[in-house]
Motif scaffolding. Sequence first.
Motif, PDB file in Angstrom:
ATOM      1  N   TYR A 258       0.855  -1.183   0.000  1.00  0.00           N
ATOM      2  CA  TYR A 258       0.000   0.000   0.000  1.00  0.00           C
ATOM      3  C   TYR A 258       0.893   1.235   0.000  1.00  0.00           C
ATOM      4  O   TYR A 258       2.109   1.155   0.264  1.00  0.00           O
ATOM      5  N   THR A 259       0.315   2.385  -0.287  1.00  0.00           N
ATOM      6  CA  THR A 259       1.098   3.610  -0.431  1.00  0.00           C
ATOM      7  C   THR A 259       0.322   4.789   0.143  1.00  0.00           C
ATOM      8  O   THR A 259      -0.887   4.701   0.399  1.00  0.00           O
ATOM      9  N   THR A 260       1.035   5.896   0.327  1.00  0.00           N
ATOM     10  CA  THR A 260       0.391   7.120   0.799  1.00  0.00           C
ATOM     11  C   THR A 260       0.812   8.296  -0.069  1.00  0.00           C
ATOM     12  O   THR A 260       1.871   8.286  -0.700  1.00  0.00           O
ATOM     13  N   LEU A 261      -0.042   9.310  -0.068  1.00  0.00           N
ATOM     14  CA  LEU A 261       0.244  10.565  -0.760  1.00  0.00           C
ATOM     15  C   LEU A 261      -0.155  11.696   0.175  1.00  0.00           C
ATOM     16  O   LEU A 261      -1.299  11.750   0.642  1.00  0.00           O
ATOM     17  N   TYR A 262       0.801  12.569   0.461  1.00  0.00           N
ATOM     18  CA  TYR A 262       0.535  13.693   1.353  1.00  0.00           C
ATOM     19  C   TYR A 262       0.590  14.983   0.552  1.00  0.00           C
ATOM     20  O   TYR A 262       1.604  15.288  -0.087  1.00  0.00           O
ATOM     21  N   GLN A 266      -3.060  16.955   3.912  1.00  0.00           N
ATOM     22  CA  GLN A 266      -3.856  15.743   4.077  1.00  0.00           C
ATOM     23  C   GLN A 266      -3.076  14.517   3.621  1.00  0.00           C
ATOM     24  O   GLN A 266      -2.309  14.581   2.652  1.00  0.00           O
ATOM     25  N   LEU A 267      -3.285  13.408   4.325  1.00  0.00           N
ATOM     26  CA  LEU A 267      -2.692  12.136   3.936  1.00  0.00           C
ATOM     27  C   LEU A 267      -3.751  11.273   3.265  1.00  0.00           C
ATOM     28  O   LEU A 267      -4.815  11.024   3.827  1.00  0.00           O
ATOM     29  N   PHE A 268      -3.434  10.820   2.060  1.00  0.00           N
ATOM     30  CA  PHE A 268      -4.317   9.933   1.315  1.00  0.00           C
ATOM     31  C   PHE A 268      -3.655   8.561   1.227  1.00  0.00           C
ATOM     32  O   PHE A 268      -2.466   8.457   0.922  1.00  0.00           O
ATOM     33  N   THR A 269      -4.421   7.521   1.506  1.00  0.00           N
ATOM     34  CA  THR A 269      -3.908   6.157   1.524  1.00  0.00           C
ATOM     35  C   THR A 269      -4.505   5.369   0.370  1.00  0.00           C
ATOM     36  O   THR A 269      -5.711   5.418   0.136  1.00  0.00           O
TER      37      THR A 269
END
Length: 336
Positions: A258-262, A266-269
């Motif tokens: 899985y990955t995240t984007l900040y 805001q943090l999006f998973t």
Amino acid sequence: MAKQKILSFGELLLRISPNSADKSEKQPMQLFVGGAEANVATALAGWDMPVKYCTVLPDNFMSRHMLHYLELKGIFTSSILFSGNRIGLYYLERGADLKGSMVYDRERSSFSELKRGMIDWDKVLAGVSWFNFSAISPALNDNVADVCLEAVEAASKKGITISLDLNYRSRLWNYGKQPIEVMPQLAEYCDVLMGNIWSANTLLGIPVDEKIHDKKSKQAYLDHAKATSEEIIKRFPKCKTVANTFRFDSEANNILYYTTLYTEDQLFTSNEFTCMGVVDRSGSGDCFMAGLIYGLCNKYTPQDTVNYAASAAFGKLQEFGDATEQEVLTIGKTDI
């Protein structure tokens, strides 16, 4: 709306890998065109994004075959420089992690002999709106690191978006400098940074919890990704987007990804992906970077961008070779 033109800069490599475990095969080895930045360019070209590639190759028949390969993939090659005497190589066991059974053979390659002033960046960056490179290039030697700085200085002056993959290769960085002495100066110019909480620590000095694995908690990793992203943006104010990837391989050969984007505080998973085993780990992170660029260039929402990039990266794990042949993906596919 016209599509953004992307320039990917880095060393074009040849990869040699055993064909299979069957020792009786007449041709036991396979040859692939690789290199992190070329893999990014290949993915983007396959998704119908205008992309050109800048590297250095010797002026010989093998280089011309490699250029033909790139052009068949839809990559513009006019920015490739001919100089030096050899193409860089690396050797990788089939399905192996890049941290495992790999050997580099890049010393005195054409790309490794780059020096400031050899590339006409005004010409190379003409018409470009996005510049992508990785931490592998400045890991080669002091001169190439200086060329990377020259490139981001030129791109920044032109208002070009700059992305950097914080991929760490311990087999490199053997020329007397530690990553922390080189990478922060390059990161200062970047709008988008991609890596993981550990590479951010090694390359940029961002604090990492050395005991985070003991917590055995996905939420702990997500919280750490947010903290790492916030610290990166605090230290490097030009950066507005930070992505982190997490891949866990269990003893039972189960893969969890899985990955995240900040971005915008805001943090999006991403969706969570699982499968049994992989075909080839090489190029998965490059595919994630390509998906990130694709989503951001096409004005996807942050959630759709991180889902797209994660889908591309996870799909690449089931392809043999360095570069993906996946077509434009359907966002939201969660397992293979």
